[in-house]
Design a protein around this motif. Structure first.
Motif, PDB file in Angstrom:
ATOM      1  N   LYS A  94       0.722  -1.060  -0.074  1.00 39.43           N
ATOM      2  CA  LYS A  94       0.003   0.002  -0.097  1.00 39.43           C
ATOM      3  C   LYS A  94       0.709   1.178   0.047  1.00 39.43           C
ATOM      4  N   LYS A  95       1.831   1.285   0.546  1.00 36.61           N
ATOM      5  CA  LYS A  95       3.122   2.307   0.695  1.00 36.61           C
ATOM      6  C   LYS A  95       3.772   2.647  -0.499  1.00 36.61           C
ATOM      7  N   ASN A  96       4.061   1.639  -1.312  1.00 40.39           N
ATOM      8  CA  ASN A  96       4.737   1.867  -2.369  1.00 40.39           C
ATOM      9  C   ASN A  96       4.114   1.597  -3.859  1.00 40.39           C
ATOM     10  N   VAL A  97       2.962   1.417  -4.043  1.00 42.49           N
ATOM     11  CA  VAL A  97       1.952   1.479  -5.126  1.00 42.49           C
ATOM     12  C   VAL A  97       2.310   2.296  -5.994  1.00 42.49           C
ATOM     13  N   THR A  98       2.418   3.797  -5.491  1.00 45.29           N
ATOM     14  CA  THR A  98       2.600   4.938  -6.402  1.00 45.29           C
ATOM     15  C   THR A  98       3.947   4.833  -7.331  1.00 45.29           C
ATOM     16  N   GLU A  99       4.882   3.816  -6.670  1.00 43.21           N
ATOM     17  CA  GLU A  99       6.133   3.894  -7.539  1.00 43.21           C
ATOM     18  C   GLU A  99       6.234   2.755  -8.692  1.00 43.21           C
ATOM     19  N   PHE A 100       4.989   2.275  -8.956  1.00 45.12           N
ATOM     20  CA  PHE A 100       5.056   1.198  -9.931  1.00 45.12           C
ATOM     21  C   PHE A 100       4.409   1.291 -11.355  1.00 45.12           C
ATOM     22  N   SER A 101       4.970   2.382 -11.953  1.00 40.34           N
ATOM     23  CA  SER A 101       4.335   2.753 -13.314  1.00 40.34           C
ATOM     24  C   SER A 101       4.595   1.472 -14.129  1.00 40.34           C
ATOM     25  N   TRP A 102       5.358   0.646 -13.949  1.00 37.93           N
ATOM     26  CA  TRP A 102       5.768  -0.409 -14.684  1.00 37.93           C
ATOM     27  C   TRP A 102       4.731  -1.734 -14.683  1.00 37.93           C
ATOM     28  N   LEU A 103       3.889  -1.476 -13.734  1.00 37.48           N
ATOM     29  CA  LEU A 103       2.774  -2.539 -13.759  1.00 37.48           C
ATOM     30  C   LEU A 103       2.051  -2.462 -15.224  1.00 37.48           C
ATOM     31  N   PRO A 104       1.334  -3.597 -15.445  1.00 38.16           N
ATOM     32  CA  PRO A 104       0.672  -3.646 -16.567  1.00 38.16           C
ATOM     33  C   PRO A 104      -0.592  -2.649 -16.510  1.00 38.16           C
ATOM     34  N   GLN A 105      -1.046  -1.995 -17.756  1.00 34.59           N
ATOM     35  CA  GLN A 105      -2.169  -1.275 -17.633  1.00 34.59           C
ATOM     36  C   GLN A 105      -3.465  -2.014 -17.105  1.00 34.59           C
ATOM     37  N   THR A 106      -3.394  -3.108 -17.296  1.00 35.33           N
ATOM     38  CA  THR A 106      -4.676  -3.743 -16.661  1.00 35.33           C
ATOM     39  C   THR A 106      -4.685  -4.195 -15.316  1.00 35.33           C
ATOM     40  N   CYS A 107      -3.574  -3.991 -14.725  1.00 32.43           N
ATOM     41  CA  CYS A 107      -3.370  -4.362 -13.414  1.00 32.43           C
ATOM     42  C   CYS A 107      -4.242  -3.714 -12.182  1.00 32.43           C
ATOM     43  N   ALA A 108      -4.970  -4.411 -11.387  1.00 36.60           N
ATOM     44  CA  ALA A 108      -5.901  -3.935 -10.414  1.00 36.60           C
ATOM     45  C   ALA A 108      -5.415  -2.903  -9.793  1.00 36.60           C
ATOM     46  N   TYR A 109      -4.121  -3.064  -9.052  1.00 37.00           N
ATOM     47  CA  TYR A 109      -3.583  -2.051  -8.108  1.00 37.00           C
ATOM     48  C   TYR A 109      -3.301  -0.762  -8.710  1.00 37.00           C
ATOM     49  N   ARG A 110      -2.913  -0.912 -10.073  1.00 36.77           N
ATOM     50  CA  ARG A 110      -2.628   0.221 -10.834  1.00 36.77           C
ATOM     51  C   ARG A 110      -3.790   0.966 -11.236  1.00 36.77           C
ATOM     52  N   LEU A 111      -4.883   0.299 -11.810  1.00 36.83           N
ATOM     53  CA  LEU A 111      -6.190   0.892 -12.145  1.00 36.83           C
ATOM     54  C   LEU A 111      -6.763   1.495 -10.912  1.00 36.83           C
ATOM     55  N   LEU A 112      -6.932   0.939  -9.952  1.00 34.78           N
ATOM     56  CA  LEU A 112      -7.430   1.458  -8.738  1.00 34.78           C
ATOM     57  C   LEU A 112      -6.780   2.704  -8.191  1.00 34.78           C
ATOM     58  N   TYR A 113      -5.439   2.693  -8.336  1.00 35.14           N
ATOM     59  CA  TYR A 113      -4.606   3.689  -7.954  1.00 35.14           C
ATOM     60  C   TYR A 113      -4.776   5.054  -8.722  1.00 35.14           C
ATOM     61  N   GLU A 114      -5.113   4.793 -10.123  1.00 38.56           N
ATOM     62  CA  GLU A 114      -5.308   5.763 -11.090  1.00 38.56           C
ATOM     63  C   GLU A 114      -6.937   6.177 -11.020  1.00 38.56           C
ATOM     64  N   ASN A 115      -7.711   5.582 -10.125  1.00 42.03           N
ATOM     65  CA  ASN A 115      -9.302   5.912 -10.080  1.00 42.03           C
ATOM     66  C   ASN A 115      -9.767   5.282 -11.272  1.00 42.03           C
ATOM     67  N   LYS A 116      -9.657   4.166 -11.694  1.00 44.36           N
ATOM     68  CA  LYS A 116     -10.340   3.324 -13.082  1.00 44.36           C
ATOM     69  C   LYS A 116     -11.151   2.183 -12.446  1.00 44.36           C
ATOM     70  N   ASN A 117     -11.962   1.873 -13.326  1.00 43.67           N
ATOM     71  CA  ASN A 117     -12.598   0.626 -12.932  1.00 43.67           C
ATOM     72  C   ASN A 117     -11.739  -0.629 -13.266  1.00 43.67           C
ATOM     73  N   LEU A 118     -12.194  -1.605 -12.662  1.00 40.44           N
ATOM     74  CA  LEU A 118     -11.617  -2.981 -13.155  1.00 40.44           C
ATOM     75  C   LEU A 118     -12.079  -3.441 -14.296  1.00 40.44           C
ATOM     76  N   PRO A 119     -11.388  -4.187 -15.120  1.00 44.13           N
ATOM     77  CA  PRO A 119     -12.210  -4.576 -16.458  1.00 44.13           C
ATOM     78  C   PRO A 119     -13.214  -5.770 -16.110  1.00 44.13           C
ATOM     79  N   GLU A 120     -14.045  -6.097 -17.073  1.00 44.30           N
ATOM     80  CA  GLU A 120     -15.035  -6.940 -16.865  1.00 44.30           C
ATOM     81  C   GLU A 120     -14.501  -8.382 -16.598  1.00 44.30           C
ATOM     82  N   TRP A 121     -13.444  -8.731 -17.196  1.00 46.83           N
ATOM     83  CA  TRP A 121     -12.743 -10.120 -16.995  1.00 46.83           C
ATOM     84  C   TRP A 121     -12.242 -10.051 -15.715  1.00 46.83           C
TER      85      TRP A 121
END
Length: 144
Positions: free
Chosen positions: A81-108
Protein backbone atom coordinates in the motif's frame (compact mmCIF):
# COMPACT_ATOMS: atom_id res chain seq x y z
CA UNK A 1 -13.92 -14.54 5.98
CA UNK A 2 -16.02 -13.55 2.96
CA UNK A 3 -15.09 -10.48 0.99
CA UNK A 4 -17.53 -7.59 1.00
CA UNK A 5 -19.34 -7.23 -2.32
CA UNK A 6 -17.49 -4.78 -4.61
CA UNK A 7 -15.15 -3.73 -1.79
CA UNK A 8 -12.75 -2.16 -4.32
CA UNK A 9 -15.41 0.43 -5.19
CA UNK A 10 -15.94 1.36 -1.54
CA UNK A 11 -12.39 1.47 -0.23
CA UNK A 12 -9.15 3.12 -1.22
CA UNK A 13 -6.14 0.83 -1.59
CA UNK A 14 -4.68 1.95 1.74
CA UNK A 15 -7.94 1.05 3.53
CA UNK A 16 -8.01 -2.57 2.35
CA UNK A 17 -7.19 -5.45 4.63
CA UNK A 18 -4.70 -8.14 3.56
CA UNK A 19 -7.40 -10.48 2.21
CA UNK A 20 -8.87 -7.72 0.04
CA UNK A 21 -5.41 -6.64 -1.11
CA UNK A 22 -4.53 -10.17 -2.21
CA UNK A 23 -7.91 -10.62 -3.92
CA UNK A 24 -7.14 -7.71 -6.24
CA UNK A 25 -4.53 -9.78 -8.05
CA UNK A 26 -6.17 -11.30 -11.12
CA UNK A 27 -3.47 -13.95 -11.48
CA UNK A 28 -2.33 -12.91 -14.97
CA UNK A 29 1.34 -13.15 -13.99
CA UNK A 30 2.26 -10.15 -16.15
CA UNK A 31 4.19 -8.54 -13.32
CA UNK A 32 6.38 -11.68 -13.21
CA UNK A 33 7.72 -11.11 -16.71
CA UNK A 34 11.09 -9.46 -17.12
CA UNK A 35 11.47 -5.93 -18.35
CA UNK A 36 14.42 -3.84 -19.37
CA UNK A 37 14.87 -0.09 -19.51
CA UNK A 38 16.53 2.03 -22.16
CA UNK A 39 17.15 5.76 -22.27
CA UNK A 40 17.34 8.30 -19.47
CA UNK A 41 14.98 10.81 -17.88
CA UNK A 42 12.40 11.92 -20.48
CA UNK A 43 13.61 9.29 -22.93
CA UNK A 44 13.28 6.39 -20.49
CA UNK A 45 11.37 3.48 -21.96
CA UNK A 46 10.29 0.22 -20.35
CA UNK A 47 10.49 -2.79 -22.67
CA UNK A 48 8.29 -5.76 -21.81
CA UNK A 49 9.42 -9.27 -22.68
CA UNK A 50 8.07 -12.83 -22.94
CA UNK A 51 10.68 -13.89 -20.36
CA UNK A 52 9.10 -15.09 -17.14
CA UNK A 53 10.60 -15.49 -13.72
CA UNK A 54 11.73 -19.08 -13.33
CA UNK A 55 9.18 -19.54 -10.52
CA UNK A 56 6.19 -18.67 -12.71
CA UNK A 57 4.23 -21.70 -13.84
CA UNK A 58 3.68 -21.00 -17.55
CA UNK A 59 0.47 -23.05 -17.65
CA UNK A 60 -1.31 -21.58 -14.64
CA UNK A 61 0.52 -18.21 -14.51
CA UNK A 62 0.87 -18.64 -10.75
CA UNK A 63 4.04 -18.41 -8.71
CA UNK A 64 5.32 -21.81 -7.63
CA UNK A 65 7.15 -20.22 -4.70
CA UNK A 66 4.61 -17.59 -3.67
CA UNK A 67 5.19 -17.80 0.08
CA UNK A 68 9.00 -17.64 -0.27
CA UNK A 69 9.30 -15.56 -3.45
CA UNK A 70 11.00 -12.56 -1.85
CA UNK A 71 13.68 -14.74 -0.25
CA UNK A 72 14.32 -16.79 -3.39
CA UNK A 73 14.15 -14.13 -6.09
CA UNK A 74 16.08 -10.88 -5.66
CA UNK A 75 14.13 -9.29 -8.53
CA UNK A 76 10.72 -9.98 -7.03
CA UNK A 77 9.21 -6.74 -5.82
CA UNK A 78 6.82 -6.54 -2.89
CA UNK A 79 3.86 -4.43 -3.91
CA UNK A 80 2.48 -2.72 -0.84
CA UNK A 81 0.00 0.00 0.00
CA UNK A 82 2.91 2.32 0.71
CA UNK A 83 4.83 1.82 -2.54
CA UNK A 84 2.09 1.27 -5.12
CA UNK A 85 2.67 4.82 -6.41
CA UNK A 86 6.15 3.80 -7.58
CA UNK A 87 5.02 1.04 -9.92
CA UNK A 88 4.25 2.68 -13.25
CA UNK A 89 5.77 -0.46 -14.77
CA UNK A 90 2.76 -2.53 -13.72
CA UNK A 91 0.62 -3.66 -16.66
CA UNK A 92 -2.13 -1.22 -17.61
CA UNK A 93 -4.64 -3.97 -16.77
CA UNK A 94 -3.31 -4.45 -13.21
CA UNK A 95 -5.99 -3.89 -10.56
CA UNK A 96 -3.55 -2.15 -8.22
CA UNK A 97 -2.57 0.32 -10.92
CA UNK A 98 -6.14 0.80 -12.15
CA UNK A 99 -7.51 1.51 -8.68
CA UNK A 100 -4.61 3.84 -7.87
CA UNK A 101 -5.46 5.72 -11.09
CA UNK A 102 -9.16 5.82 -10.06
CA UNK A 103 -10.19 3.54 -12.93
CA UNK A 104 -12.59 0.60 -12.97
CA UNK A 105 -11.56 -3.03 -12.99
CA UNK A 106 -12.03 -4.67 -16.40
CA UNK A 107 -15.09 -6.86 -16.95
CA UNK A 108 -12.89 -9.97 -17.15
CA UNK A 109 -11.32 -9.42 -13.71
CA UNK A 110 -12.37 -12.39 -11.50
CA UNK A 111 -13.82 -10.05 -8.86
CA UNK A 112 -16.10 -8.53 -11.50
CA UNK A 113 -16.86 -11.58 -13.68
CA UNK A 114 -17.01 -13.95 -10.70
CA UNK A 115 -15.36 -16.55 -12.96
CA UNK A 116 -11.98 -18.17 -12.31
CA UNK A 117 -11.19 -18.59 -16.01
CA UNK A 118 -12.02 -15.05 -17.06
CA UNK A 119 -8.39 -13.90 -17.20
CA UNK A 120 -7.46 -16.68 -19.59
CA UNK A 121 -10.54 -15.98 -21.69
CA UNK A 122 -9.62 -12.27 -21.85
CA UNK A 123 -6.60 -12.95 -24.05
CA UNK A 124 -4.18 -10.82 -22.00
CA UNK A 125 -1.89 -13.68 -20.99
CA UNK A 126 1.51 -13.68 -22.66
CA UNK A 127 1.83 -16.26 -25.39
CA UNK A 128 5.06 -18.13 -26.17
CA UNK A 129 6.49 -17.34 -22.76
CA UNK A 130 9.88 -18.72 -21.76
CA UNK A 131 11.61 -18.96 -18.42
CA UNK A 132 14.54 -16.71 -17.67
CA UNK A 133 16.89 -19.70 -17.44
CA UNK A 134 15.99 -20.59 -21.05
CA UNK A 135 16.36 -17.09 -22.53
CA UNK A 136 19.58 -15.67 -23.87
CA UNK A 137 19.33 -12.17 -25.31
CA UNK A 138 16.36 -10.34 -23.74
CA UNK A 139 15.96 -8.06 -26.77
CA UNK A 140 15.01 -11.16 -28.82
CA UNK A 141 12.01 -11.67 -26.53
CA UNK A 142 10.72 -8.11 -26.44
CA UNK A 143 6.98 -7.70 -26.88
CA UNK A 144 6.44 -5.08 -29.57
Amino acid sequence: MALEEEFWKKKKLEQMNQEEWEALCDGCGLCCFRKFITGRKKNTRIHFTRIACDFLDLKTFRCTEYENRFKLCKGCTRLTKKNVTEFSWLPQTCAYRLLYENKNLPEWHPLVSKKNGSVKESGILIKNAVHEKDAADWEDYEIK
